[in-house]
Motif scaffolding. Structure first.
Motif, short mmCIF file in Angstrom:
data_model
loop_
_atom_site.label_atom_id
_atom_site.label_comp_id
_atom_site.label_asym_id
_atom_site.label_seq_id
_atom_site.Cartn_x
_atom_site.Cartn_y
_atom_site.Cartn_z
N TYR A 35 0.84 -1.19 0.00
CA TYR A 35 0.00 0.00 0.00
C TYR A 35 0.88 1.24 0.00
CZ TYR A 35 0.89 -0.26 5.04
OH TYR A 35 1.49 -0.34 6.26
N THR A 36 0.29 2.37 -0.32
CA THR A 36 1.02 3.62 -0.48
C THR A 36 0.58 4.61 0.59
OG1 THR A 36 1.14 3.24 -2.86
CG2 THR A 36 1.50 5.49 -2.11
N VAL A 37 1.56 5.33 1.16
CA VAL A 37 1.31 6.32 2.20
C VAL A 37 1.78 7.69 1.70
CG1 VAL A 37 1.84 6.98 4.59
CG2 VAL A 37 1.72 4.55 3.96
N LYS A 38 0.93 8.70 1.80
CA LYS A 38 1.31 10.06 1.39
C LYS A 38 2.14 10.72 2.49
CE LYS A 38 -2.66 10.91 -1.55
NZ LYS A 38 -3.81 11.78 -1.80
N TRP A 39 3.09 11.56 2.07
CA TRP A 39 3.91 12.30 3.04
C TRP A 39 4.21 13.71 2.54
CZ3 TRP A 39 8.75 14.03 1.52
CH2 TRP A 39 9.28 13.43 0.38
N THR A 40 4.38 14.63 3.47
CA THR A 40 4.83 16.00 3.19
C THR A 40 5.77 16.39 4.32
OG1 THR A 40 2.76 16.57 2.10
CG2 THR A 40 4.11 18.40 2.88
N ASN A 41 6.98 16.77 3.99
CA ASN A 41 7.96 17.15 5.00
C ASN A 41 8.38 18.60 4.81
OD1 ASN A 41 7.85 14.53 5.86
ND2 ASN A 41 9.94 14.01 5.29
N GLU A 42 8.56 19.30 5.94
CA GLU A 42 9.03 20.68 5.96
C GLU A 42 10.34 20.73 6.74
OE1 GLU A 42 7.61 23.50 4.69
OE2 GLU A 42 5.97 22.37 3.79
N TYR A 43 11.33 21.38 6.20
CA TYR A 43 12.63 21.49 6.86
C TYR A 43 12.93 22.97 7.09
CZ TYR A 43 12.84 16.83 4.89
OH TYR A 43 12.55 15.55 4.55
N ARG A 44 13.45 23.27 8.25
CA ARG A 44 13.88 24.62 8.59
C ARG A 44 15.25 24.53 9.23
NH1 ARG A 44 10.87 25.45 5.29
NH2 ARG A 44 8.74 26.14 5.46
N PHE A 45 16.05 25.58 9.07
CA PHE A 45 17.38 25.56 9.66
C PHE A 45 17.29 25.34 11.18
CE2 PHE A 45 21.26 27.39 11.39
CZ PHE A 45 22.20 26.72 10.63
N TYR A 46 16.29 25.94 11.82
CA TYR A 46 16.12 25.82 13.27
C TYR A 46 15.32 24.56 13.66
CZ TYR A 46 11.66 27.87 11.96
OH TYR A 46 10.46 28.11 11.35
N SER A 47 14.75 23.84 12.70
CA SER A 47 13.97 22.62 12.96
C SER A 47 14.21 21.65 11.79
CB SER A 47 12.49 22.97 13.09
OG SER A 47 11.72 21.80 13.31
N PRO A 48 15.37 20.99 11.77
CA PRO A 48 15.81 20.28 10.57
C PRO A 48 15.23 18.88 10.36
CG PRO A 48 17.46 20.09 12.26
CD PRO A 48 16.39 21.00 12.80
N SER A 49 14.58 18.30 11.36
CA SER A 49 14.13 16.90 11.25
C SER A 49 12.66 16.80 10.90
CB SER A 49 14.38 16.17 12.57
OG SER A 49 15.75 16.17 12.87
N ASP A 50 12.34 15.80 10.10
CA ASP A 50 10.94 15.49 9.79
C ASP A 50 10.86 14.00 9.49
OD1 ASP A 50 8.21 15.83 9.43
OD2 ASP A 50 8.44 17.55 8.09
N ARG A 51 9.65 13.51 9.26
CA ARG A 51 9.46 12.08 9.00
C ARG A 51 8.14 11.84 8.27
NH1 ARG A 51 7.33 8.91 14.19
NH2 ARG A 51 6.12 7.94 12.57
N THR A 52 8.05 10.68 7.66
CA THR A 52 6.81 10.28 7.01
C THR A 52 5.85 9.74 8.07
OG1 THR A 52 7.52 8.01 6.68
CG2 THR A 52 8.04 9.59 4.92
N PRO A 53 4.56 9.61 7.74
CA PRO A 53 3.67 8.88 8.64
C PRO A 53 4.13 7.41 8.75
CG PRO A 53 2.41 10.13 7.02
CD PRO A 53 3.85 10.18 6.60
#
Length: 135
Positions: A35-53
């Motif tokens: 199955y397929t999972v949608k993701w959207t990640n935002e990166y900022r210099f002060y908040s560099p980490s993100d993840r998929t669902p």
């Protein structure tokens, strides 16, 4: 009369065991469905980490991530996580396309383990797409 009841008990037990066997054989086939999972990640210099669902992984296959949109000239590092631990080498995503991840989530934690793709970049940008825990 006792013999007749004894024969019925054997038939009932056999029917019950057959039913349990059929149910257990059909379960893995539905769990292995890709199955397929949608993701959207935002990166900022002060908040560099993100993840998929998160998604459940059932097979010893690659994890596939499709990046459909990414900030122009942007790239980020990403890797598969399972039970809070990195489960394979990191990859650099630098544009739209497919990224294939070697991972050991099922080997290390067993079938049915929750997984996600973690990522990091100390810069401003974003990316989005879909990912598949099993293919």
């Amino acid at each position: 009369m006792m013999r007749k009841m004894h024969g019925m008990n054997k038939k009932m037990i056999a029917a019950l065991l057959l039913g349990v066997l059929l149910i257990s054989l059909s379960t893995p086939a539905t769990k292995a469905f890709a199955y397929t999972v949608k993701w959207t990640n935002e990166y900022r210099f002060y908040s560099p980490s993100d993840r998929t669902p998160s998604a459940t992984k059932w097979t010893k296959s690659y994890v596939y991530m499709s990046t459909s949109k990414i900030t122009s000239g942007f790239h980020f590092n990403s890797w598969v996580m399972a039970k809070g631990k990195q489960s394979g080498p990191s990859r650099t995503v630098d544009g739209p396309g497919i990224t294939k991840y070697v991972n050991y989530a099922v080997e290390d934690h067993g079938k049915g383990v929750g997984t996600y793709i973690a990522s990091k970049r100390f810069a401003n940008g974003s990316a989005s797409g879909t990912w598949q825990p099993d293919k």
